[in-house]
Write an enzyme that holds these catalytic residues in place. Structure first.
Site, PDB file in Angstrom:
ATOM      1  N   LYS A   1      46.128  -7.111  48.912  1.00 10.87           N
ATOM      2  CA  LYS A   1      46.801  -7.935  49.926  1.00 10.87           C
ATOM      3  C   LYS A   1      46.478  -9.419  49.680  1.00 10.87           C
ATOM      4  CE  LYS A   1      46.269  -4.126  53.122  1.00 10.87           C
ATOM      5  NZ  LYS A   1      46.629  -3.637  54.417  1.00 10.87           N
TER       6      LYS A   1
ATOM      7  N   SER B   1      43.733   3.567  55.533  1.00 10.23           N
ATOM      8  CA  SER B   1      42.288   3.712  55.760  1.00 10.23           C
ATOM      9  C   SER B   1      41.653   4.795  54.883  1.00 10.23           C
ATOM     10  CB  SER B   1      42.002   3.962  57.251  1.00 10.23           C
ATOM     11  OG  SER B   1      42.423   2.844  58.013  1.00 10.23           O
TER      12      SER B   1
HETATM   13  C1  PEP Z   1      47.509  -0.714  52.448  1.00 13.50           C
HETATM   14  O1  PEP Z   1      47.516  -1.907  52.690  1.00 13.50           O
HETATM   15  O2  PEP Z   1      48.375  -0.265  51.716  1.00 13.50           O
HETATM   16  C2  PEP Z   1      46.466   0.111  53.045  1.00 13.50           C
HETATM   17  C3  PEP Z   1      46.595   1.394  52.970  1.00 13.50           C
HETATM   18  O3  PEP Z   1      45.400  -0.538  53.660  1.00 13.50           O
HETATM   19  P1  PEP Z   1      44.042   0.134  54.217  1.00 13.50           P
HETATM   20  O4  PEP Z   1      43.534   1.057  53.155  1.00 13.50           O
HETATM   21  O5  PEP Z   1      43.141  -1.001  54.491  1.00 13.50           O
HETATM   22  O6  PEP Z   1      44.423   0.908  55.450  1.00 13.50           O
END
Ligand code: PEP
Length: 255
Positions: free
Chosen positions: A12, A216
């Site tokens: 990100k 997550s």
């Molecule tokens: C994502 O941004 O694609 C994602 C799954 O983030 P996280 O693992 O932090 O939930």
């Protein structure tokens, strides 16, 4: 049908070039090139991609992707990056339709479909993100939403093109919240997505398309999720910002 799992780090808007170099030197210590049977991908912010390429120093065991791409080839589109530019700097993958782009930038299935077509035309592997919001799930709309995201997002693609791309099922309520879909719920959603692919693009495409889970994912829950028959890897946000936890998730997928 055995599908090679694919684990991708979606950084990100984190990790500038210097931080990425530090990550990669820690990541190299994990000796993951010896970890066979799993495709590994890092998806940095655009400006960090060259630093990641440099730090990888030709290492072929990790692919690099971008977090988005333009639906145009070139020209007066300020702020956009084209598929040709991504290919030129060595990207092999591109994430399209992430829920944060849908939510904050108004991206629709139809618009994302154009990006997927551009990516495929340039030889990039799209990682096409889909998933329902909590309100949609609670309203009993899970299957309706997933069906429209698959059908509209992949409209006009050939069976072979669909076979070669990656779908990331990411329930929006599980992204960055610490809440993970249970393995049972995630498997059910993945099986449904695969059934929709089968209806539209046939058995071969459905058998070959890889469907990652995202939301997550962390070392503590990765093994259970990766053991599900229709889960072919993970798109990882927060837990991919630390080399050790990203490495642990990769190892969980390789078992
Ligand atoms: C994502 O941004 O694609 C994602 C799954 O983030 P996280 O693992 O932090 O939930």
């Amino acid at each position: 049908m055995s599908r090679t799992p694919i684990i991708a780090a979606n950084w990100k808007m984190n990790m500038g070039p210097q931080e990425a170099k530090e990550f990669l030197s820690a990541f190299k210590e994990e000796k993951l090139c010896e970890c066979k049977g799993v495709e590994k991908v890092i998806v940095p912010p655009f400006v960090t991609i060259p630093a990641v390429m440099e730090a990888l120093n030709g290492c072929q065991c990790i692919g690099v992707g971008a977090q988005d791409v333009s639906d145009h080839d070139n020209g007066a589109f300020t702020g956009e990056i084209s598929t040709a530019m991504l290919s030129e700097i060595g990207c092999k993958y591109v994430v399209v339709g992430h829920s944060e782009r849908r939510q904050y930038h108004g991206e629709t299935n139809t618009y994302i479909n154009k990006k997927i077509k551009k990516a495929l035309a340039a030889g990039l592997v799209p990682i096409y993100c889909i998933g329902e919001t909590l309100a949609q799930r609670e309203a009993g709309e899970l299957e309706k939403i997933l069906r429209s995201q698959v059908e509209e997002g992949l409209a006009g693609l050939s069976d072979e093109q669909v076979a070669g791309l990656v779908i990331a099922y990411e329930p929006v309520w599980a992204i960055g919240t610490g809440k993970t879909a249970s393995a049972t719920d995630a498997q059910a959603a993945h099986a449904f997505i695969r059934s929709v692919v089968k209806e539209t693009f046939g058995t071969d495409a459905a058998d070959k398309v890889r469907i990652q889970y995202g939301g997550s994912v962390k070392p503590a829950n990765a093994s259970e999720l990766m053991a599900c028959p229709d889960i072919d890897g993970a798109l990882v946000g927060g837990a991919a910002l630390k080399a050790a936890s990203f490495a642990a998730i990769i190892r969980a997928a390789a078992i």
